[in-house]
Write an enzyme that holds these catalytic residues in place. Sequence first.
Site, PDB file in Angstrom:
ATOM      1  N   TRP A  97       0.841  -1.416  -0.042  1.00 51.47           N
ATOM      2  CA  TRP A  97      -0.158  -0.176  -0.112  1.00 51.47           C
ATOM      3  C   TRP A  97       1.157   1.949  -0.032  1.00 51.47           C
ATOM      4  O   TRP A  97       0.372   2.097  -0.786  1.00 51.47           O
ATOM      5  CB  TRP A  97      -0.873  -0.292   0.836  1.00 51.47           C
ATOM      6  CG  TRP A  97      -2.349   1.120   1.142  1.00 51.47           C
ATOM      7  CD1 TRP A  97      -2.193   2.226   2.430  1.00 51.47           C
ATOM      8  CD2 TRP A  97      -2.795   1.598   0.303  1.00 51.47           C
ATOM      9  NE1 TRP A  97      -3.272   2.712   1.826  1.00 51.47           N
ATOM     10  CE2 TRP A  97      -3.802   2.215   0.604  1.00 51.47           C
ATOM     11  CE3 TRP A  97      -3.011   1.127  -1.452  1.00 51.47           C
ATOM     12  CZ2 TRP A  97      -4.344   3.187  -0.245  1.00 51.47           C
ATOM     13  CZ3 TRP A  97      -4.113   1.826  -2.285  1.00 51.47           C
ATOM     14  CH2 TRP A  97      -4.548   2.694  -1.470  1.00 51.47           C
ATOM     15  N   LYS A 154      -4.874   0.068   9.190  1.00 54.34           N
ATOM     16  CA  LYS A 154      -5.806   0.319   9.240  1.00 54.34           C
ATOM     17  C   LYS A 154      -5.627  -0.766  10.430  1.00 54.34           C
ATOM     18  O   LYS A 154      -5.013  -1.883   9.994  1.00 54.34           O
ATOM     19  CB  LYS A 154      -6.663  -0.410   8.452  1.00 54.34           C
ATOM     20  CG  LYS A 154      -6.930   0.964   7.348  1.00 54.34           C
ATOM     21  CD  LYS A 154      -7.764  -0.152   6.014  1.00 54.34           C
ATOM     22  CE  LYS A 154      -7.634   0.706   5.370  1.00 54.34           C
ATOM     23  NZ  LYS A 154      -8.516   0.681   3.306  1.00 54.34           N
ATOM     24  N   GLY A 177     -10.172   3.388   3.941  1.00 53.38           N
ATOM     25  CA  GLY A 177     -11.582   2.911   2.803  1.00 53.38           C
ATOM     26  C   GLY A 177     -11.213   2.308   1.800  1.00 53.38           C
ATOM     27  O   GLY A 177      -9.831   1.517   1.626  1.00 53.38           O
ATOM     28  N   LYS A 223     -12.745  -3.993   9.685  1.00 51.06           N
ATOM     29  CA  LYS A 223     -13.264  -4.500   8.644  1.00 51.06           C
ATOM     30  C   LYS A 223     -12.080  -5.881   8.345  1.00 51.06           C
ATOM     31  O   LYS A 223     -12.470  -6.814   7.483  1.00 51.06           O
ATOM     32  CB  LYS A 223     -13.207  -3.690   7.363  1.00 51.06           C
ATOM     33  CG  LYS A 223     -11.869  -3.007   6.323  1.00 51.06           C
ATOM     34  CD  LYS A 223     -11.128  -3.350   6.218  1.00 51.06           C
ATOM     35  CE  LYS A 223     -10.114  -2.617   5.370  1.00 51.06           C
ATOM     36  NZ  LYS A 223      -8.987  -3.287   4.736  1.00 51.06           N
ATOM     37  N   ASP A 233     -15.544  -1.284   2.645  1.00 54.08           N
ATOM     38  CA  ASP A 233     -14.330  -2.005   1.987  1.00 54.08           C
ATOM     39  C   ASP A 233     -14.998  -3.519   2.260  1.00 54.08           C
ATOM     40  O   ASP A 233     -13.240  -4.100   1.755  1.00 54.08           O
ATOM     41  CB  ASP A 233     -13.241  -1.145   2.951  1.00 54.08           C
ATOM     42  CG  ASP A 233     -11.753  -1.109   2.401  1.00 54.08           C
ATOM     43  OD1 ASP A 233     -12.347  -2.304   1.816  1.00 54.08           O
ATOM     44  OD2 ASP A 233     -11.454  -0.834   3.314  1.00 54.08           O
ATOM     45  N   SER A 258      -7.086  -9.981  -1.436  1.00 56.27           N
ATOM     46  CA  SER A 258      -7.301  -9.463   0.316  1.00 56.27           C
ATOM     47  C   SER A 258      -6.524 -10.084   1.098  1.00 56.27           C
ATOM     48  O   SER A 258      -6.754 -12.202   0.994  1.00 56.27           O
ATOM     49  CB  SER A 258      -8.531  -9.674   0.555  1.00 56.27           C
ATOM     50  OG  SER A 258      -8.484  -9.543   2.081  1.00 56.27           O
ATOM     51  N   ASN A 285      -6.388 -10.516   4.234  1.00 58.67           N
ATOM     52  CA  ASN A 285      -7.047 -11.119   5.509  1.00 58.67           C
ATOM     53  C   ASN A 285      -8.198 -11.971   5.050  1.00 58.67           C
ATOM     54  O   ASN A 285      -7.813 -13.224   5.800  1.00 58.67           O
ATOM     55  CB  ASN A 285      -7.572  -9.452   6.618  1.00 58.67           C
ATOM     56  CG  ASN A 285      -7.015  -8.670   6.463  1.00 58.67           C
ATOM     57  OD1 ASN A 285      -6.047  -8.351   8.039  1.00 58.67           O
ATOM     58  ND2 ASN A 285      -6.739  -7.791   6.168  1.00 58.67           N
ATOM     59  N   GLU A 298      -3.990  -7.069   9.403  1.00 58.44           N
ATOM     60  CA  GLU A 298      -3.259  -6.783  10.337  1.00 58.44           C
ATOM     61  C   GLU A 298      -4.630  -7.058  10.946  1.00 58.44           C
ATOM     62  O   GLU A 298      -4.730  -6.699  12.637  1.00 58.44           O
ATOM     63  CB  GLU A 298      -4.110  -5.754   9.355  1.00 58.44           C
ATOM     64  CG  GLU A 298      -2.906  -4.706   9.379  1.00 58.44           C
ATOM     65  CD  GLU A 298      -2.025  -3.636   9.743  1.00 58.44           C
ATOM     66  OE1 GLU A 298      -1.497  -4.313  10.920  1.00 58.44           O
ATOM     67  OE2 GLU A 298      -1.187  -3.432   9.533  1.00 58.44           O
TER      68      GLU A 298
END
Length: 320
Positions: free
Chosen positions: A11, A102, A132, A187, A239, A249, A251, A269
């Site tokens: 990111w 996040k 976001g 999230k 999100d 993703s 996660n 995370e």
Amino acid sequence: MNISVLGCGRWGSCIAWYLDKIGHNVMTCGLADAPEFIQLKETHKNDYLTFPDTIEVSADLKKAVDRAEIIVISISSQYLRSYMQDISKNNLDNKIIVLCMKGVEADTGKRLSEVVGDFVDESKTPIAVWVGPGHPQDYVKGIPNCMVIDSNNQQVKEKLVNEFTSELIRFYLGTDLIGSEIGAAAKNVIGIAAGMLDGLNCTSLKGALMARGTREIARLIKALNGNEMSAYGLCHLGDYEATLFSKWSHNRRYGEDFVKGVKFNKLAEGVMTSKALYKLGCENNVDLPIVESVYDVLFNDIDAKEALGKLFMRSVKNEF
């Protein structure tokens, strides 16, 4: 505008690429011995994108901080406190710190802006968050999305939205820093639960997971004196596609690999965030059944099928 992006991960590199693309003077700074930094320094590219020559890649933290009007931080959230110990050795007056990660600090339950607030005077060094949906793999292809910038400082918030908005990312002004941070962090925990459902061949339950997950995070935000409606905005529910369904993703993939007994080697995370949210739920007497289920699987060795199955055995109640 001179912007330094601290962090060279997936990111962080995307943010540096984006801010350069829309016309800012960008330096990206990382740890000299980190593999992702070495790759960017030597080749000006990574697995996701290629940097133009206009982006300077450096391991000189002091230089990166001193030159910047805006300092964007994108690292693992659990390392933020130790990183701020190094950053705060420099003069941060009249600089804006923007957090682009996040999470919630697991040891303290503090939001990330609160962690930074332990090191700076916000009247001199305002703090904002950038949250976001979106994946670097989409942005570099020109696929647009919407995101949120939030801060306790209205003037700074408006400045950042005006400076960062483009045809690729439409930014909204956040109105609830507590909700924006908790929603964005949470999230990832729901994303791990989604991955576990994928691994258990129960993907069709993701719709229920989305509805109930948003509801419980709204309860937590309200208990922390935020606006519960933030859970239904871009920081959290908005999100979900990128976190609960996308093949990119981390996660979601972590949750799926976990129940399949496969080792996942990238940053997820939501793992430590589940611990932090569990702590906040207990301290504030908030019922967080999905968060608790993920926490039990990851930290108490409870079988995923058993833990998620217990959600169906809970007492009957109204939906709202």
